[in-house]
Design an enzyme around this catalytic site. Structure first.
Site, PDB file in Angstrom:
ATOM      1  N   ASP A  55       0.906  -1.491   0.128  1.00 40.60           N
ATOM      2  CA  ASP A  55      -0.065  -0.167   0.163  1.00 40.60           C
ATOM      3  C   ASP A  55       0.787   1.756  -0.129  1.00 40.60           C
ATOM      4  OD1 ASP A  55      -1.659   2.206   0.297  1.00 40.60           O
ATOM      5  OD2 ASP A  55      -2.540   1.020   2.235  1.00 40.60           O
ATOM      6  N   ASN A  83       3.691   5.258 -11.651  1.00 45.02           N
ATOM      7  CA  ASN A  83       2.173   5.355 -12.636  1.00 45.02           C
ATOM      8  C   ASN A  83       1.213   5.611 -11.439  1.00 45.02           C
ATOM      9  OD1 ASN A  83      -0.078   5.168 -14.327  1.00 45.02           O
ATOM     10  ND2 ASN A  83       0.071   3.583 -12.726  1.00 45.02           N
ATOM     11  N   TYR A 147      -3.915  17.218  -5.977  1.00 40.17           N
ATOM     12  CA  TYR A 147      -3.443  15.812  -6.460  1.00 40.17           C
ATOM     13  C   TYR A 147      -3.004  17.264  -7.976  1.00 40.17           C
ATOM     14  CZ  TYR A 147      -3.690  13.495 -11.301  1.00 40.17           C
ATOM     15  OH  TYR A 147      -3.766  12.681 -12.210  1.00 40.17           O
ATOM     16  N   ALA A 149      -0.617  19.922  -7.402  1.00 35.99           N
ATOM     17  CA  ALA A 149       0.273  20.487  -6.118  1.00 35.99           C
ATOM     18  C   ALA A 149       1.108  18.923  -6.579  1.00 35.99           C
ATOM     19  CB  ALA A 149      -0.516  20.297  -4.468  1.00 35.99           C
ATOM     20  N   LYS A 151       1.703  16.165  -8.697  1.00 33.39           N
ATOM     21  CA  LYS A 151       2.063  16.086  -9.233  1.00 33.39           C
ATOM     22  C   LYS A 151       2.831  16.880 -10.215  1.00 33.39           C
ATOM     23  CE  LYS A 151      -0.618  12.418 -10.974  1.00 33.39           C
ATOM     24  NZ  LYS A 151      -0.058  11.002 -10.866  1.00 33.39           N
TER      25      LYS A 151
HETATM   26  N1  LIG Z   1      -6.705   8.920 -15.568  1.00 34.58           N
HETATM   27  C1  LIG Z   1      -6.674  10.159 -16.108  1.00 34.58           C
HETATM   28  O1  LIG Z   1      -7.186  10.394 -16.665  1.00 34.58           O
HETATM   29  C2  LIG Z   1      -5.115  10.662 -15.714  1.00 34.58           C
HETATM   30  C3  LIG Z   1      -5.065  12.106 -15.957  1.00 34.58           C
HETATM   31  C4  LIG Z   1      -3.810  12.237 -16.202  1.00 34.58           C
HETATM   32  C5  LIG Z   1      -2.582  11.402 -15.279  1.00 34.58           C
HETATM   33  N2  LIG Z   1      -3.167  10.089 -14.946  1.00 34.58           N
HETATM   34  C6  LIG Z   1      -1.754   9.653 -13.461  1.00 34.58           C
HETATM   35  O2  LIG Z   1      -2.088   8.577 -14.329  1.00 34.58           O
HETATM   36  C7  LIG Z   1      -1.284   7.403 -13.110  1.00 34.58           C
HETATM   37  C8  LIG Z   1      -2.437   6.146 -13.714  1.00 34.58           C
HETATM   38  O3  LIG Z   1      -3.728   7.050 -13.619  1.00 34.58           O
HETATM   39  P1  LIG Z   1      -5.114   5.557 -13.828  1.00 34.58           P
HETATM   40  O4  LIG Z   1      -6.152   6.937 -15.072  1.00 34.58           O
HETATM   41  O5  LIG Z   1      -4.504   4.598 -14.735  1.00 34.58           O
HETATM   42  O6  LIG Z   1      -5.743   5.080 -12.265  1.00 34.58           O
HETATM   43  P2  LIG Z   1      -6.332   4.777 -12.322  1.00 34.58           P
HETATM   44  O7  LIG Z   1      -7.056   3.131 -13.409  1.00 34.58           O
HETATM   45  O8  LIG Z   1      -7.609   4.500 -10.851  1.00 34.58           O
HETATM   46  O9  LIG Z   1      -5.122   3.617 -11.690  1.00 34.58           O
HETATM   47  C9  LIG Z   1      -4.073   4.244 -10.004  1.00 34.58           C
HETATM   48  C10 LIG Z   1      -3.656   2.717  -9.835  1.00 34.58           C
HETATM   49  O10 LIG Z   1      -2.757   3.394  -8.674  1.00 34.58           O
HETATM   50  C11 LIG Z   1      -3.163   2.828  -7.780  1.00 34.58           C
HETATM   51  N3  LIG Z   1      -2.497   3.217  -6.496  1.00 34.58           N
HETATM   52  C12 LIG Z   1      -3.804   3.862  -5.732  1.00 34.58           C
HETATM   53  N4  LIG Z   1      -3.508   4.384  -4.671  1.00 34.58           N
HETATM   54  C13 LIG Z   1      -2.857   3.538  -3.979  1.00 34.58           C
HETATM   55  C14 LIG Z   1      -1.811   2.960  -2.886  1.00 34.58           C
HETATM   56  N5  LIG Z   1      -2.173   3.740  -1.859  1.00 34.58           N
HETATM   57  N6  LIG Z   1      -1.054   2.048  -2.964  1.00 34.58           N
HETATM   58  C15 LIG Z   1      -0.436   1.331  -4.419  1.00 34.58           C
HETATM   59  N7  LIG Z   1      -2.067   1.463  -4.664  1.00 34.58           N
HETATM   60  C16 LIG Z   1      -2.631   1.792  -5.803  1.00 34.58           C
HETATM   61  C17 LIG Z   1      -4.990   1.962  -8.354  1.00 34.58           C
HETATM   62  O11 LIG Z   1      -4.833   1.011  -7.367  1.00 34.58           O
HETATM   63  P3  LIG Z   1      -6.521  -0.158  -7.262  1.00 34.58           P
HETATM   64  O12 LIG Z   1      -6.589  -1.499  -8.480  1.00 34.58           O
HETATM   65  O13 LIG Z   1      -5.769  -0.539  -6.355  1.00 34.58           O
HETATM   66  O14 LIG Z   1      -7.222   1.188  -7.046  1.00 34.58           O
HETATM   67  C18 LIG Z   1      -4.469   1.938  -9.224  1.00 34.58           C
HETATM   68  O15 LIG Z   1      -4.051   0.204  -9.639  1.00 34.58           O
HETATM   69  C19 LIG Z   1      -1.526   8.029 -11.868  1.00 34.58           C
HETATM   70  O16 LIG Z   1      -1.431   8.989 -11.753  1.00 34.58           O
HETATM   71  C20 LIG Z   1      -2.846   8.942 -12.868  1.00 34.58           C
HETATM   72  O17 LIG Z   1      -2.215  10.360 -11.528  1.00 34.58           O
HETATM   73  C21 LIG Z   1      -4.350  10.112 -14.762  1.00 34.58           C
END
Ligand SMILES: NC(=O)c1ccc[n+]([C@@H]2O[C@H](COP(=O)([O-])OP(=O)(O)OC[C@H]3O[C@@H](n4cnc5c(N)ncnc54)[C@H](OP(=O)(O)O)[C@@H]3O)[C@@H](O)[C@H]2O)c1
Length: 519
Positions: A55, A83, A147, A149, A151
């Site tokens: 975690d 990521n 968020y 901040a 990033k």
């Molecule tokens: N989606 C967008 O529009 C977007 C845009 C710009 C940047 N991003 C960035 O891209 C990255 C991936 O995002 P995503 O959209 O793929 O989001 P996502 O589908 O929610 O995936 C995020 C991942 O991070 C994991 N995570 C969150 N909290 C955690 C913790 N405490 N310990 C371990 N793992 C944890 C999640 O685990 P769980 O599977 O258990 O939830 C999931 O595997 C992030 O850094 C996000 O900020 C996303």
């Protein structure tokens, strides 16, 4: 090409899962770190992927990952992809304290601590360190302040660390735009609001990230439209942000002269100079500082002036003091101006840094102002028509090798203030971010690798005067001093140029004065 070892955090969903599938299908040895149980992810992950349950909101996460690598005899890491991410959608004052902490820890602190832990594995492979940030770092993000901040903080960290690790580990930042994943629902963005936004498929974004990493790009925004929007956010800030604030600002303002002012870190340096300015003007200043002796001396000196100075001894690095501070502020407020000035630094090669000290730095420079701001706004301890001020740093424009975590906190603070300025406009609260360059304080003397040019640094009184003027003019942005403004402009328009200068001006001197001689 030989099989590479790739470690992806947050590879159990969304972009991370798509990245894990991509690397695994290309035959790379892929390790996924996630918080879910192994049984839960068994079906999702390709069969040969190694899964490490950790975690990332917990402080022991880096040791858990390191133990996993040792257990699996993994010495070399070719790619470390930070990521994992989480967030919170809504008004800054409505975000709970635990949510602020979770976003800071998962998105910013743990990637820093995990980088520190795994650096030897990356160095052994001359590997790539990759931070997945977001295009929100170039945009005002009123609904994602913490968020954005975190990033932006990651980007400040990456930019400074890149200079430190040159020739050893390459550092990359990739910024996805809105992507079709579960993140939006997890952070509280309603499906209706989400539908209105344009989303790219996670697989496509993962391919864009992998391509950018293979090409070795130091910065990459994924998607042409996102690149254009980011450019607009970066270079159009002076037009875009005032327009957004104007749209929210109430009509009929009733401004008055400020009477009550809060200054954190008020016992010394810039904070003391600010307190001195306002007390000289007959105002009442409420100073907070960890140093009780200096605080008492400041109180004795300032209370000879026309105004009044009250002092609270509190350690902003200790979360348990937040309620005491909030209680004191509620009792003494409401305030017309709150200046988040307190900041500490610790200079030296990141690889040799003491993580407990770096953590303390993050608490004082970032976590405390974010928590206090949410409290001040939620309790209306800051008056309507008042001002919130955040002391960032010139490092926002030029990076700061040898102080990568400090740079992270200062970038984060600036991004937070930018988003906050939009929602705060609804109560006609002005938000000013200050980007001071080298200032003649004890803080600068202690942390500079070379004090021979100390006389050229800006005097704290001069800086304080320019901040007071900028607050009165309700400006949103101040780079004090012509020389600093020119450097900031250069850094803004040509980011790689000051980075080269900082390598020579700071990093080489830090390295020379590194007692371990390892850097
Ligand atoms: N989606 C967008 O529009 C977007 C845009 C710009 C940047 N991003 C960035 O891209 C990255 C991936 O995002 P995503 O959209 O793929 O989001 P996502 O589908 O929610 O995936 C995020 C991942 O991070 C994991 N995570 C969150 N909290 C955690 C913790 N405490 N310990 C371990 N793992 C944890 C999640 O685990 P769980 O599977 O258990 O939830 C999931 O595997 C992030 O850094 C996000 O900020 C996303």
């Amino acid at each position: 090409m030989a099989r590479r070892t790739v470690l992806i955090t947050g590879g159990t969903d969304g972009i991370g899962l798509a990245l894990a599938r991509l690397y695994a299908s290309a035959g790379e040895r892929t390790i996924v770190v996630g918080r879910r149980s192994a049984e839960e992810v068994l079906e999702r992950l390709p069969p040969r992927v190694l899964y490490c349950q950790a975690d990332l909101a917990r402080p022991d996460a880096p040791e858990v990952v390191e133990a996993f690598l040792v257990e699996h005899d993994i010495e070399h890491l070719d790619i470390l992809l930070h990521n994992a991410g989480t967030g919170w959608f809504g008004r800054p004052e409505e975000q709970s304290a635990s949510s602020i902490d979770e976003v800071i820890d998962v998105n910013l602190w743990t990637p820093i601590a995990l980088t520190h832990e795994l650096l030897p594995h990356l160095s052994a492979a001359k590997g790539k360190l990759v931070f997945v940030t977001s295009m929100v770092t170039e945009l005002p993000s009123p609904e994602f302040t913490v968020y954005a901040a975190t990033k932006a903080g990651l980007e400040g960290f990456a930019r400074s660390l890149r200079i430190e690790l040159q020739g050893e580990v390459s550092v990359h930042v990739v910024r996805p735009g809105a992507t079709r994943t579960g993140l939006h629902a997890k952070v509280g963005l309603t499906s209706e609001a989400a539908r209105r936004r344009v989303f790219a498929p996670a697989d496509e974004v993962a391919q864009g990230i992998a391509r950018a990493v293979d090409r070795g790009l130091p910065w990459a925004t994924i998607g042409m439209v996102n690149r254009l929007v980011s450019c607009l956010g970066r270079y159009g800030e002076d037009v875009l942000d005032p327009l957004l604030r104007f749209g929210r600002r109430p009509w009929g303002r009733s401004r008055r002269e400020p009477r009550k002012i809060v200054v954190t870190g008020a016992a010394d340096g810039i904070g003391r100079a600010l307190a001195h300015q306002y007390v000289s003007m007959g105002r009442v200043v409420f100073g907070i500082d960890v140093d009780a002796d200096k605080g008492a001396r400041t109180r004795a000196a300032l209370n000879k002036l026309p105004g009044h100075f009250e002092f609270l001894r509190a350690d902003l690095a200790a979360r348990e003091t937040y309620p005491t501070i909030a209680g004191w502020l509620e009792e003494k407020g409401p305030f017309d101006i709150v200046i988040h000035n307190a900041g500490i630094n610790d200079v030296g090669p990141f690889r040799d840094a003491d993580l407990a000290t770096q953590r303390r730095l993050l608490e004082v420079n970032l976590r405390a102002p974010l928590h206090l701001s949410a409290d001040l706004l939620a309790n209306e301890t800051i008056s309507a028509h008042g001002s919130l001020v955040y002391l960032s740093s010139l490092s926002r424009y030029v990076s700061y090798p040898g102080a990568a975590v400090y740079a992270a906190t200062k970038d984060a603070l600036a991004a937070y203030a930018r988003g906050l300025s939009i929602t705060a406009a609804e109560r006609d609260i002005a938000v000013l971010t200050v980007f001071p360059g080298p200032t003649r304080t004890e803080h600068a003397r202690r942390h500079s690798p070379d004090n021979r040019t100390e006389g050229k640094r800006m005097a704290p009184d001069e800086l304080a005067k320019s901040i007071v003027t900028a607050i009165s003019a309700r400006r949103s942005h101040l780079v004090p001093g012509l020389g600093n403004a020119a450097i900031a402009w250069l850094g803004h328009c040509f980011p790689s140029l000051p980075e080269r200068i900082m390598k020579r001006a700071i990093w080489e001197k830090v390295r020379e004065s590194d007692p371990t001689g390892r850097s």
